[in-house]
Design an enzyme around this catalytic site. Structure first.
Site, PDB file in Angstrom:
ATOM      1  N   ALA A 388       9.361  16.419 -16.827  1.00 20.45           N
ATOM      2  CA  ALA A 388       7.912  16.230 -16.811  1.00 20.45           C
ATOM      3  C   ALA A 388       7.243  17.163 -17.815  1.00 20.45           C
ATOM      4  CB  ALA A 388       7.348  16.480 -15.412  1.00 20.45           C
ATOM      5  N   CYS A 389       6.335  16.598 -18.576  1.00 21.77           N
ATOM      6  CA  CYS A 389       5.478  17.413 -19.444  1.00 21.77           C
ATOM      7  C   CYS A 389       4.053  16.928 -19.266  1.00 21.77           C
ATOM      8  CB  CYS A 389       5.923  17.329 -20.910  1.00 21.77           C
ATOM      9  SG  CYS A 389       5.734  15.710 -21.677  1.00 21.77           S
TER      10      CYS A 389
END
Length: 471
Positions: A388-389
């Site tokens: 996740a970013c």
């Protein structure tokens, strides 16, 4: 701690802004291509095809933003209300309503969610569809009317004020100073906030009037990051030197700027190189009156060239080259001046930073300390790994690709995918994020196992994870 909390809140707020733009980037690029090709000053002027330019920027793009904003808050139901409410600000103003859409979309989603929470459980069986359709329809109609008569004119005034402020800065020749704020903010993972939440909406309006905007180049210029990575290739040591080669390719050609952020975090003085390179690039762009027809996403040199209108390629390329050269020179001086110090490679720096924050570097330890009911870590009780970013498209996609390859070679049949932090699925077993984003990921899905990395391109924790799963 207070500073960290403020930064996280800014990141979270910014992710909502950029989150409304990022899923619709393809539509923005489509509009940019049509504009660059078919308007009167385009590559192949075509009056019939150019008729799509105005409706797309006035209706299609704001409605997509409004729908996405509402959907982020309350699914498709929130998206429908948000898009309908956005139509009010579109009709109530004479300019493209991007800021209005970014306001009305989430507001529509939030209000219908707030109405459903107390009323929906009280609806008798068989009347659910009647309630769903009419409650959303009535609210959407009211919001559209309010938006048209009140919010639209207010947002238009604010938008004109912001546009005038940018125009004053440009005319005064002060635009290069924006790099003083943009480059440090990028390293703090606010790059999507700045580009897609602020600069892109303003740039689209300018491009609609002139066919191009320099605002699309302020954050997306790959020159500053490339210069820093080239300096590490020449004057770096250890892992920082060897990994800079691959990072430069991913950054410059792939457009994933997050790849060079850890190199600056490892030696914070290098932010001066990024600022110097960024300001030089912006100055070059303004001297040559260069701009792009739409936002390039990702910030690859290929994307910049594709979005460059006729007659602007020399200015754009010179801006990238100048930014690279200045950034390289400043970074080289900084790296050479510290050559006698005990220089850490990027893995050592990552471990040190985690140690200073009281984090454990071992994957096994981080799992054991995070959740007491996890008795073991193996392929049988792990079904999905999520990278996740902030936007879910750049560094997380790169990290997921690397780990998938390692899993494949180790014969580990576990799903690995990437997403934005706000969209982390509830069935994720392991969530991998950059250390600056881990707290937000934990707040989103506290029941998952969380791994913090310093560098998505080359983290020792990938091998540790593979080893634990094989056991």
């Amino acid at each position: 701690m207070a500073e960290k909390g403020v930064r996280e809140k800014i990141q979270q707020f910014g992710s909502y802004l950029s989150g409304m733009i990022m899923p619709n980037i393809a539509a923005f690029i489509a509009w940019g291509i049509i504009t660059a090709l078919f308007i009167e000053t385009g590559w192949t002027p075509n009056a019939d095809l150019a008729e799509m330019v105005d409706p797309m920027i006035k209706y299609l793009l704001p409605l997509l933003i409004g729908f996405t904003g509402g959907k982020m808050v309350y699914g498709v139901r929130g998206g429908v209300v948000g898009a309908t409410a956005t139509m009010g600000v579109i009709v109530g103003a004479d300019i493209p309503m991007f800021l209005g859409a970014m306001l009305m979309g989430p507001l529509g989603g939030y209000l219908i969610k707030s109405i459903d929470k107390p009323l929906l459980p009280k609806i008798r069986s068989g009347f659910e569809m009647l309630y769903n359709n009419f409650s959303a329809g009535i609210l959407a109609a009211v919001l559209a009317g309010v938006a048209m008569k009140i919010i639209g004119p207010v947002v238009e005034g604010l938008n004109n004020l912001l546009g005038s402020g940018v125009e004053v800065i440009v005319n005064a020749g002060l635009l290069p100073l924006a790099s003083i704020f943009i480059e440090p903010a990028k390293v703090l993972f606010l790059n999507n906030v700045i580009n897609h939440g602020i600069l892109s909406p303003l740039g689209v309006e300018e491009a609609a009037a002139t066919g191009k905007s320099v605002l699309f180049l302020l954050e997306t210029n790959p020159g500053p990051g490339l210069g820093i990575l080239l300096a590490f290739m020449v004057f770096g040591k250890g892992m920082s030197k060897s990994s800079a080669y691959g990072a430069s390719v991913i950054h410059f050609l792939g457009g994933i700027h997050e790849i060079y952020f850890p190199y600056i975090l490892m030696k914070p003085a290098l932010i001066l190189a990024a600022i110097g390179g960024g300001a030089t690039g912006v100055l070059t762009f303004t001297i040559f009156n260069a701009g792009l027809s739409a936002t390039p996403s990702p910030g690859s040199i290929f994307a910049l060239i594709a979005m460059t209108p006729r007659g602007n390629h020399i200015g754009v390329l010179l801006g990238v080259i100048a930014a690279t050269a200045v950034s390289f020179l400043i970074a080289s001086v900084i790296l050479k001046s510290s050559k006698d110090d005990k220089e850490e490679d990027i893995e050592t720096a990552a471990g040190k930073m985690e140690g200073m924050k009281g984090k454990k570097s071992s994957v096994a330890d981080s799992f054991a300390s995070h959740k007491d009911n996890v008795t073991s870590l193996n392929a049988e009780n792990v079904n999905k790994v999520i990278f996740a970013c902030d936007a879910g498209m750049g560094s997380s996609a790169m990290g997921a690709s690397l780990l998938r390859d390692k899993f494949k070679k180790a014969n580990i049949g576990i799903e690995v995918t990437n997403t934005a932090i706000n969209d982390i699925p509830s069935d994720a077993d392991i969530v991998i994020t950059h250390k600056d984003l881990t707290d937000r990921a934990k707040a989103k899905l506290p029941g998952a196992q969380h791994i913090s990395v310093e560098n998505f391109l080359n983290s020792p924790k990938y091998e540790e994870l593979v080893s634990q799963l094989k056991k």
